[in-house]
Design a protein around this motif. Structure first.
Motif, PDB file in Angstrom:
ATOM      1  N   MET A 274       3.407  18.819  -8.730  1.00 18.05           N
ATOM      2  CA  MET A 274       4.175  17.576  -8.837  1.00 18.05           C
ATOM      3  C   MET A 274       3.553  16.642  -9.870  1.00 18.05           C
ATOM      4  SD  MET A 274       5.185  14.969  -5.756  1.00 18.05           S
ATOM      5  CE  MET A 274       6.326  13.596  -6.011  1.00 18.05           C
ATOM      6  N   MET A 275       2.226  16.533  -9.861  1.00 12.06           N
ATOM      7  CA  MET A 275       1.560  15.659 -10.823  1.00 12.06           C
ATOM      8  C   MET A 275       1.740  16.162 -12.248  1.00 12.06           C
ATOM      9  SD  MET A 275      -1.954  14.357  -8.970  1.00 12.06           S
ATOM     10  CE  MET A 275      -2.610  16.001  -8.624  1.00 12.06           C
TER      11      MET A 275
ATOM     12  N   MET B 233      -5.669   5.054  -9.649  1.00 10.61           N
ATOM     13  CA  MET B 233      -5.200   6.414  -9.882  1.00 10.61           C
ATOM     14  C   MET B 233      -5.401   7.284  -8.650  1.00 10.61           C
ATOM     15  SD  MET B 233      -3.692   6.717 -12.709  1.00 10.61           S
ATOM     16  CE  MET B 233      -3.564   8.500 -12.651  1.00 10.61           C
ATOM     17  N   THR B 234      -6.480   7.060  -7.920  1.00 11.60           N
ATOM     18  CA  THR B 234      -6.710   7.819  -6.690  1.00 11.60           C
ATOM     19  C   THR B 234      -5.610   7.539  -5.671  1.00 11.60           C
ATOM     20  OG1 THR B 234      -9.100   7.807  -7.031  1.00 11.60           O
ATOM     21  CG2 THR B 234      -8.313   8.205  -4.786  1.00 11.60           C
ATOM     22  N   LYS B 235      -5.205   6.282  -5.548  1.00  8.89           N
ATOM     23  CA  LYS B 235      -4.133   5.920  -4.627  1.00  8.89           C
ATOM     24  C   LYS B 235      -2.805   6.560  -5.031  1.00  8.89           C
ATOM     25  CE  LYS B 235      -5.969   1.405  -3.206  1.00  8.89           C
ATOM     26  NZ  LYS B 235      -5.730  -0.060  -3.225  1.00  8.89           N
ATOM     27  N   ILE B 236      -2.558   6.600  -6.342  1.00 11.12           N
ATOM     28  CA  ILE B 236      -1.293   7.141  -6.840  1.00 11.12           C
ATOM     29  C   ILE B 236      -1.213   8.653  -6.634  1.00 11.12           C
ATOM     30  CG2 ILE B 236       0.047   7.580  -8.943  1.00 11.12           C
ATOM     31  CD1 ILE B 236      -0.926   4.827  -9.936  1.00 11.12           C
ATOM     32  N   THR B 237      -2.317   9.357  -6.861  1.00 11.77           N
ATOM     33  CA  THR B 237      -2.299  10.823  -6.818  1.00 11.77           C
ATOM     34  C   THR B 237      -2.682  11.401  -5.458  1.00 11.77           C
ATOM     35  OG1 THR B 237      -4.590  10.893  -7.639  1.00 11.77           O
ATOM     36  CG2 THR B 237      -2.815  10.973  -9.277  1.00 11.77           C
ATOM     37  N   SER B 238      -3.200  10.568  -4.557  1.00  6.13           N
ATOM     38  CA  SER B 238      -3.631  11.066  -3.247  1.00  6.13           C
ATOM     39  C   SER B 238      -2.487  11.719  -2.489  1.00  6.13           C
ATOM     40  CB  SER B 238      -4.198   9.902  -2.424  1.00  6.13           C
ATOM     41  OG  SER B 238      -4.590  10.344  -1.144  1.00  6.13           O
TER      42      SER B 238
ATOM     43  N   GLU C 132       0.824  -1.208   0.000  1.00  9.71           N
ATOM     44  CA  GLU C 132       0.000   0.000   0.000  1.00  9.71           C
ATOM     45  C   GLU C 132       0.857   1.257   0.000  1.00  9.71           C
ATOM     46  OE1 GLU C 132      -3.328   0.610  -0.237  1.00  9.71           O
ATOM     47  OE2 GLU C 132      -3.438  -1.494  -0.801  1.00  9.71           O
ATOM     48  N   ARG C 133       1.939   1.243   0.745  1.00 10.63           N
ATOM     49  CA  ARG C 133       2.839   2.414   0.791  1.00 10.63           C
ATOM     50  C   ARG C 133       3.496   2.659  -0.561  1.00 10.63           C
ATOM     51  NH1 ARG C 133       4.917   4.092   5.720  1.00 10.63           N
ATOM     52  NH2 ARG C 133       6.023   5.629   4.438  1.00 10.63           N
ATOM     53  N   TYR C 134       3.612   1.598  -1.346  1.00  9.68           N
ATOM     54  CA  TYR C 134       4.245   1.702  -2.658  1.00  9.68           C
ATOM     55  C   TYR C 134       3.521   2.712  -3.555  1.00  9.68           C
ATOM     56  CZ  TYR C 134       5.854   0.250  -7.303  1.00  9.68           C
ATOM     57  OH  TYR C 134       6.369   0.229  -8.576  1.00  9.68           O
ATOM     58  N   TYR C 135       2.202   2.794  -3.400  1.00  7.67           N
ATOM     59  CA  TYR C 135       1.431   3.706  -4.250  1.00  7.67           C
ATOM     60  C   TYR C 135       1.878   5.158  -4.088  1.00  7.67           C
ATOM     61  CZ  TYR C 135      -1.911   0.077  -5.553  1.00  7.67           C
ATOM     62  OH  TYR C 135      -2.507  -1.042  -6.081  1.00  7.67           O
ATOM     63  N   SER C 136       2.329   5.526  -2.914  1.00  8.57           N
ATOM     64  CA  SER C 136       2.735   6.912  -2.691  1.00  8.57           C
ATOM     65  C   SER C 136       4.033   7.256  -3.424  1.00  8.57           C
ATOM     66  CB  SER C 136       2.891   7.186  -1.192  1.00  8.57           C
ATOM     67  OG  SER C 136       3.939   6.409  -0.645  1.00  8.57           O
ATOM     68  N   TYR C 137       4.744   6.225  -3.873  1.00 10.02           N
ATOM     69  CA  TYR C 137       5.994   6.450  -4.612  1.00 10.02           C
ATOM     70  C   TYR C 137       5.822   6.251  -6.120  1.00 10.02           C
ATOM     71  CZ  TYR C 137       8.339   6.204  -0.082  1.00 10.02           C
ATOM     72  OH  TYR C 137       8.743   6.435   1.215  1.00 10.02           O
ATOM     73  N   THR C 138       4.652   5.774  -6.534  1.00  8.05           N
ATOM     74  CA  THR C 138       4.452   5.415  -7.939  1.00  8.05           C
ATOM     75  C   THR C 138       4.647   6.600  -8.873  1.00  8.05           C
ATOM     76  OG1 THR C 138       2.890   3.692  -7.292  1.00  8.05           O
ATOM     77  CG2 THR C 138       2.837   4.406  -9.585  1.00  8.05           C
ATOM     78  N   LEU C 139       4.181   7.766  -8.473  1.00  8.38           N
ATOM     79  CA  LEU C 139       4.290   8.956  -9.319  1.00  8.38           C
ATOM     80  C   LEU C 139       5.742   9.287  -9.619  1.00  8.38           C
ATOM     81  CD1 LEU C 139       2.599  11.205 -10.675  1.00  8.38           C
ATOM     82  CD2 LEU C 139       2.909  12.545  -8.605  1.00  8.38           C
TER      83      LEU C 139
END
Length: 228
Positions: free
Chosen positions: A138-139, A127-132, A44-51
């Protein structure tokens, strides 16, 4: 080019996408391994680094993409094949391409919304998880500028233009668009990306400028990020 067999042609078309995929997988796996060793619930924490992973993948992809494009261009000049990038864009033309990309994205977004009503897809949730929690700046930087440049280098400057070495514009645009769509890995994005990829390739060809498709792609991505 005419001396190549079918396997060499297919390899020549597909390995640029493989380079993009490999770099992304290496970066993603490295981050995931680091998270697994330092935090709980690493997936789950991985999503915050995906961007950032997506953006860094784009930056790294640009180096081999430019190298292979330059080799292709030299080969085309020697072989007498037509090469793009001769035309320069004015500021008004650049702005028009950005706006056109946004317009194409708006129509494609409507199609995606319709598809999501018929197809079970986790695309919106992912996408919500990635951009939250990410800033709009930044996006736009990673997804609206860096990612489009890298993807256009791979899918239009290399894959599409290589297809044009063997076939007419229409067939090359459709095939490269389908490759671009399939690369996205899910049905909703595949339809969206395929349609836009075909349009990007067509406008690149008729404009005679490599950066036309880049600007269209930037306009599409930025509009998708800022539109309600």
């Amino acid at each position: 080019l005419h001396k190549q067999n079918i396997f060499q042609i297919v390899w020549r078309e597909l390995y640029p996408a493989g380079i993009h995929y490999l770099i992304g997988q290496i970066l993603g796996s490295a981050v995931l391994l680091w998270l697994a060793g330092h935090v709980g619930n690493a997936q789950e924490r991985y999503y915050s680094y995906t961007l950032v992973i997506t953006g860094l993948t784009g930056v790294l992809v640009m180096f081999p993409a430019v190298y292979f494009y330059r080799k292709d261009r030299i080969g085309r000049l020697i072989g007498g094949l037509t090469s793009v990038e001769e035309q320069r864009l004015s500021i008004p033309e650049m702005l028009l391409l950005l706006a056109a990309g946004a317009g194409f994205a708006q129509y494609a977004n409507v199609l995606v919304a319709i598809l999501q009503n018929w197809i079970s897809s986790s695309y919106g949730e992912t996408m919500t998880k990635i951009t939250s929690g990410k800033s709009l700046f930044m996006m736009i930087f990673w997804m609206g500028i860096i990612a489009p440049v890298a993807e256009e280098m791979i899918f239009r400057w290399l894959i599409y233009l290589r297809l044009r070495d063997y076939m007419r514009m229409g067939a090359a645009a459709v095939i490269s668009g389908l490759i671009f769509g399939i690369y996205h890995g899910n049905l909703v994005q595949a339809v969206y990306a395929s349609l836009l990829g075909i349009v990007f390739a067509y406008i690149l060809d008729i404009s005679g400028c490599l950066w036309s498709s880049v600007l269209l792609h930037m306009g599409a991505n930025i509009w998708s990020l800022i539109s309600p």
